[in-house]
Design an enzyme around this catalytic site. Structure first.
Site, PDB file in Angstrom:
ATOM      1  N   GLU A   1       0.543  -1.123   0.019  1.00  9.47           N
ATOM      2  CA  GLU A   1       0.033  -0.036  -0.090  1.00  9.47           C
ATOM      3  C   GLU A   1       0.724   1.098   0.180  1.00  9.47           C
ATOM      4  O   GLU A   1       1.846   1.402   0.873  1.00  9.47           O
ATOM      5  CB  GLU A   1      -0.883   0.027   1.312  1.00  9.47           C
ATOM      6  CG  GLU A   1      -1.820   1.114   1.279  1.00  9.47           C
ATOM      7  CD  GLU A   1      -2.640   1.145   2.756  1.00  9.47           C
ATOM      8  OE1 GLU A   1      -3.541   1.842   2.684  1.00  9.47           O
ATOM      9  OE2 GLU A   1      -2.358   0.550   3.728  1.00  9.47           O
TER      10      GLU A   1
ATOM     11  N   LYS B   1     -10.230   2.762  -1.578  1.00 12.50           N
ATOM     12  CA  LYS B   1     -10.484   2.066  -0.219  1.00 12.50           C
ATOM     13  C   LYS B   1     -11.907   2.459   0.372  1.00 12.50           C
ATOM     14  O   LYS B   1     -12.369   3.562   0.637  1.00 12.50           O
ATOM     15  CB  LYS B   1      -9.383   2.331   0.421  1.00 12.50           C
ATOM     16  CG  LYS B   1      -9.302   1.805   2.075  1.00 12.50           C
ATOM     17  CD  LYS B   1      -7.864   2.070   2.534  1.00 12.50           C
ATOM     18  CE  LYS B   1      -7.704   1.431   3.741  1.00 12.50           C
ATOM     19  NZ  LYS B   1      -6.104   1.670   4.527  1.00 12.50           N
TER      20      LYS B   1
ATOM     21  N   CYS C   1      -5.823  -2.905   2.579  1.00  9.13           N
ATOM     22  CA  CYS C   1      -5.374  -2.642   3.858  1.00  9.13           C
ATOM     23  C   CYS C   1      -6.493  -3.030   5.031  1.00  9.13           C
ATOM     24  O   CYS C   1      -6.856  -4.211   4.913  1.00  9.13           O
ATOM     25  CB  CYS C   1      -4.612  -1.341   4.434  1.00  9.13           C
ATOM     26  SG  CYS C   1      -3.739  -1.567   5.824  1.00  9.13           S
TER      27      CYS C   1
END
Length: 294
Positions: A44, A117, A154
């Protein structure tokens, strides 16, 4: 008939410099490709330090629009040269807001699309809500040169709903670029095994291999708060068994080959998708598990 794909995870520390970080990442991609990898997962926000440790408005200036993002441009060129699929994690500027975004680059260098995300953490050492708006793309999968892939970012990896949605859309591989390590508020706490086990559960529950690439090293924000990233990047097979794992301080790559057709046959025969009862899961559409009664 078999349909084999060779995949790779990577792991590295940041030098807090765009050119140096991109050079390091490119070297890892080249090493993986030389080892036969057709898809390479970078960590990331690999093109710089993890700037979310503290809140500093000056970092917002580093976001760039996707259509002219220098990191995307550089790694799309690399993907085309090497003939590899590359999910590229970047800080995206979109109008007056910013997102934590992955651009999926196919093996010919074409950009298949973006994923923003969905789940944005907010806690000591991981103050992402200051920097990122919640993603608005929804969960997505892409048909690439090596198969259909799904990508979370993540914190997304802790949510079984994310993995299940991508699996329902036909993902044959689940990928999670990551930046996770120590907890500044609890320095003796180590979540690394918990982190792995949750994603291994996604693999086993959905019968889909999982790749996770994390960073290593200690990074310190301008105010003095530090995160030490614990690495332990891994590849898990369709049963959730780890087939490759990297160390806590290691820089490098790991490469593994999967037969997607064989795994697909297991997935169809196992019955976890056949026997699902979506009409019974209304509680998942609420925060407290209690849907309104008719």
């Amino acid at each position: 008939m078999t349909r084999s794909v060779t995949v790779a995870i990577t792991q590295m520390a940041s030098a807090n410099d765009w050119a140096t970080n991109c050079d390091r990442a490119e070297a890892l991609v080249r090493d993986a490709a030389a080892g036969g990898a057709q898809l390479v997962l970078l960590q990331e926000l690999f093109d710089g330090d993890y700037f979310c440790i503290e809140q500093h408005a000056s970092f917002l200036a580093s976001a760039a629009p996707i259509d002219r993002h220098p990191t995307v441009e550089r790694f799309a060129t690399l993907a085309r040269e090497l003939g590899v699929v590359l999910p590229v994690s970047v800080f995206e500027r979109a109008g007056n807001t910013t997102f934590n975004t992955v651009v999926v680059v196919d093996a010919d260098g074409s950009r298949l699309g973006t994923y923003r995300k969905t789940h944005i953490p907010d806690g000591p050492g991981y103050q992402e809500k200051f920097y990122f708006s919640p993603g608005d793309t929804g969960f997505r999968v892409w048909d690439t040169a090596v198969g259909r892939i799904g990508v979370g970012i993540c914190w997304d990896q802790w949510f079984p709903e994310c993995a299940r949605c991508m699996a329902l859309m036909g993902a044959e591989l689940l990928l999670y670029p990551t930046a996770i390590g120590s907890e500044p508020g609890a320095p003796d706490y180590d979540s690394s095994s918990h982190w792995q086990n949750v994603m291994r559960g996604h693999a086993g529950a959905n019968l889909v291999p999982v790749l996770a690439s994390n960073r290593v090293g200690t990074e310190t924000a301008p105010g003095g708060t530090s995160d030490t990233f614990y690495g332990r990047s891994f590849i898990a097979d369709w049963q959730g068994e780890i087939v490759h794992e990297m160390g806590r301080d290691e820089t490098g790559v790991r490469v593994h080959t999967f037969d997607l057709d064989e795994i697909g046959a297991y997935r169809r025969a196992w019955g976890v998708f056949r026997d699902r009862r979506p009409e019974m899961y209304r509680g998942l559409l609420t925060h407290d598990g209690h849907p309104p009664q008719p």
